[in-house]
Design a protein around this motif. Structure first.
Motif, mmCIF file in Angstrom:
data_model
loop_
_atom_site.group_PDB
_atom_site.id
_atom_site.type_symbol
_atom_site.label_atom_id
_atom_site.label_comp_id
_atom_site.label_asym_id
_atom_site.label_seq_id
_atom_site.Cartn_x
_atom_site.Cartn_y
_atom_site.Cartn_z
ATOM 1 N N ASN A 141 5.957 4.339 0.883
ATOM 2 C CA ASN A 141 6.624 5.392 1.640
ATOM 3 C C ASN A 141 7.793 4.835 2.455
ATOM 4 O O ASN A 141 8.853 5.457 2.559
ATOM 5 C CB ASN A 141 5.617 6.101 2.554
ATOM 6 C CG ASN A 141 6.166 7.387 3.096
ATOM 7 O OD1 ASN A 141 6.717 8.198 2.361
ATOM 8 N ND2 ASN A 141 6.019 7.581 4.396
ATOM 9 N N GLU A 142 7.607 3.651 3.018
ATOM 10 C CA GLU A 142 8.691 3.017 3.787
ATOM 11 C C GLU A 142 9.861 2.656 2.873
ATOM 12 O O GLU A 142 11.024 2.819 3.261
ATOM 13 C CB GLU A 142 8.167 1.771 4.504
ATOM 14 C CG GLU A 142 9.138 1.205 5.503
ATOM 15 C CD GLU A 142 9.345 2.083 6.736
ATOM 16 O OE1 GLU A 142 10.322 1.833 7.461
ATOM 17 O OE2 GLU A 142 8.549 3.016 6.985
ATOM 18 N N LEU A 143 9.579 2.184 1.672
ATOM 19 C CA LEU A 143 10.652 1.892 0.716
ATOM 20 C C LEU A 143 11.423 3.162 0.372
ATOM 21 O O LEU A 143 12.656 3.138 0.243
ATOM 22 C CB LEU A 143 10.085 1.253 -0.554
ATOM 23 C CG LEU A 143 9.491 -0.142 -0.400
ATOM 24 C CD1 LEU A 143 8.912 -0.616 -1.735
ATOM 25 C CD2 LEU A 143 10.515 -1.135 0.125
ATOM 26 N N VAL A 165 2.798 -7.461 -8.723
ATOM 27 C CA VAL A 165 2.263 -6.392 -7.888
ATOM 28 C C VAL A 165 3.260 -5.251 -7.736
ATOM 29 O O VAL A 165 2.921 -4.082 -7.930
ATOM 30 C CB VAL A 165 1.872 -6.938 -6.489
ATOM 31 C CG1 VAL A 165 1.578 -5.812 -5.518
ATOM 32 C CG2 VAL A 165 0.686 -7.875 -6.595
ATOM 33 N N MET A 166 4.499 -5.554 -7.388
ATOM 34 C CA MET A 166 5.469 -4.488 -7.137
ATOM 35 C C MET A 166 5.830 -3.739 -8.409
ATOM 36 O O MET A 166 6.016 -2.520 -8.376
ATOM 37 C CB MET A 166 6.724 -5.034 -6.456
ATOM 38 C CG MET A 166 6.548 -5.279 -4.982
ATOM 39 S SD MET A 166 5.804 -3.906 -4.057
ATOM 40 C CE MET A 166 6.946 -2.579 -4.329
ATOM 41 N N ALA A 167 5.928 -4.412 -9.515
ATOM 42 C CA ALA A 167 6.202 -3.728 -10.779
ATOM 43 C C ALA A 167 5.073 -2.758 -11.089
ATOM 44 O O ALA A 167 5.314 -1.611 -11.497
ATOM 45 C CB ALA A 167 6.374 -4.738 -11.908
ATOM 46 N N ARG A 168 3.855 -3.186 -10.864
ATOM 47 C CA ARG A 168 2.686 -2.338 -11.117
ATOM 48 C C ARG A 168 2.656 -1.149 -10.152
ATOM 49 O O ARG A 168 2.436 -0.015 -10.566
ATOM 50 C CB ARG A 168 1.408 -3.168 -11.007
ATOM 51 C CG ARG A 168 0.179 -2.452 -11.491
ATOM 52 C CD ARG A 168 -1.038 -3.366 -11.620
ATOM 53 N NE ARG A 168 -1.336 -4.080 -10.402
ATOM 54 C CZ ARG A 168 -1.265 -5.410 -10.246
ATOM 55 N NH1 ARG A 168 -0.923 -6.175 -11.268
ATOM 56 N NH2 ARG A 168 -1.551 -5.984 -9.109
ATOM 57 N N VAL A 169 2.915 -1.379 -8.881
ATOM 58 C CA VAL A 169 2.906 -0.298 -7.887
ATOM 59 C C VAL A 169 3.956 0.757 -8.235
ATOM 60 O O VAL A 169 3.675 1.955 -8.219
ATOM 61 C CB VAL A 169 3.146 -0.861 -6.462
ATOM 62 C CG1 VAL A 169 3.496 0.249 -5.483
ATOM 63 C CG2 VAL A 169 1.920 -1.630 -5.978
ATOM 64 N N ASP A 229 0.834 -1.194 0.000
ATOM 65 C CA ASP A 229 0.000 0.000 0.000
ATOM 66 C C ASP A 229 0.876 1.253 0.000
ATOM 67 O O ASP A 229 2.107 1.169 -0.066
ATOM 68 C CB ASP A 229 -1.010 -0.018 1.160
ATOM 69 C CG ASP A 229 -0.393 0.166 2.534
ATOM 70 O OD1 ASP A 229 0.837 0.393 2.648
ATOM 71 O OD2 ASP A 229 -1.148 0.090 3.529
ATOM 72 N N SER A 230 0.253 2.412 0.070
ATOM 73 C CA SER A 230 0.995 3.670 -0.001
ATOM 74 C C SER A 230 1.968 3.823 1.166
ATOM 75 O O SER A 230 3.057 4.388 1.009
ATOM 76 C CB SER A 230 0.038 4.859 -0.046
ATOM 77 O OG SER A 230 -0.756 4.905 1.122
#
Length: 125
Positions: free
Chosen positions: A70-72, A94-98, A65-66
């Motif tokens: 933000n943590e990344l 999922v991560m590629a899309r995010v 999620d957002s």
């Protein structure tokens, strides 16, 4: 109290060291509930002498999620302050899309396969 407020984190974090890198594997969901799990795991890593690379293996993340994004970004900033390159490995689905949707794909060094990130870390020794 709502069930959302009592939800348990569904994130597993493991890590290991190489001569040039710290490898951190995230599995599950990186959301607001999982942030304490990730932060607690990262605390002793930040206490280590800086290594040239920090590799986050995101291949087993099912959701982000957002707050997770933000943590990344916070991890990226901390790495930059330490002179450590942050590599994101296993970025697919999922991560590629995010990262694409948020416009952050180019803010990170992204690798579809973890092996490619590991190879870069080893090659730079």
């Amino acid at each position: 109290m709502s069930s959302e407020a009592t939800r348990k984190p569904t994130l597993s974090v493991t890590s290991g060291l190489t001569r040039t890198a710290v490898l951190v594997r995230l599995e599950g969901e990186l959301d607001v509930y999982a942030l304490p799990v990730l932060r607690e795991h990262m605390e002793p890593i930040w206490d280590l002498p800086p290594r040239p690379f920090l590799i986050l293996d995101l291949g087993e993340l099912r959701f982000c999620d957002s707050m997770g994004v933000n943590e990344l970004l916070g991890v990226l900033q901390r790495c930059e302050a330490r002179g450590t390159r942050l590599l994101l490995g296993g970025v697919q689905g999922v991560m590629a899309r995010v990262l694409s949707i948020t416009g952050l794909r180019h803010a990170f060094e992204v690798f579809a396969r973890l092996d490619d990130a590991l190879r870069l870390a080893v090659a730079k020794t």
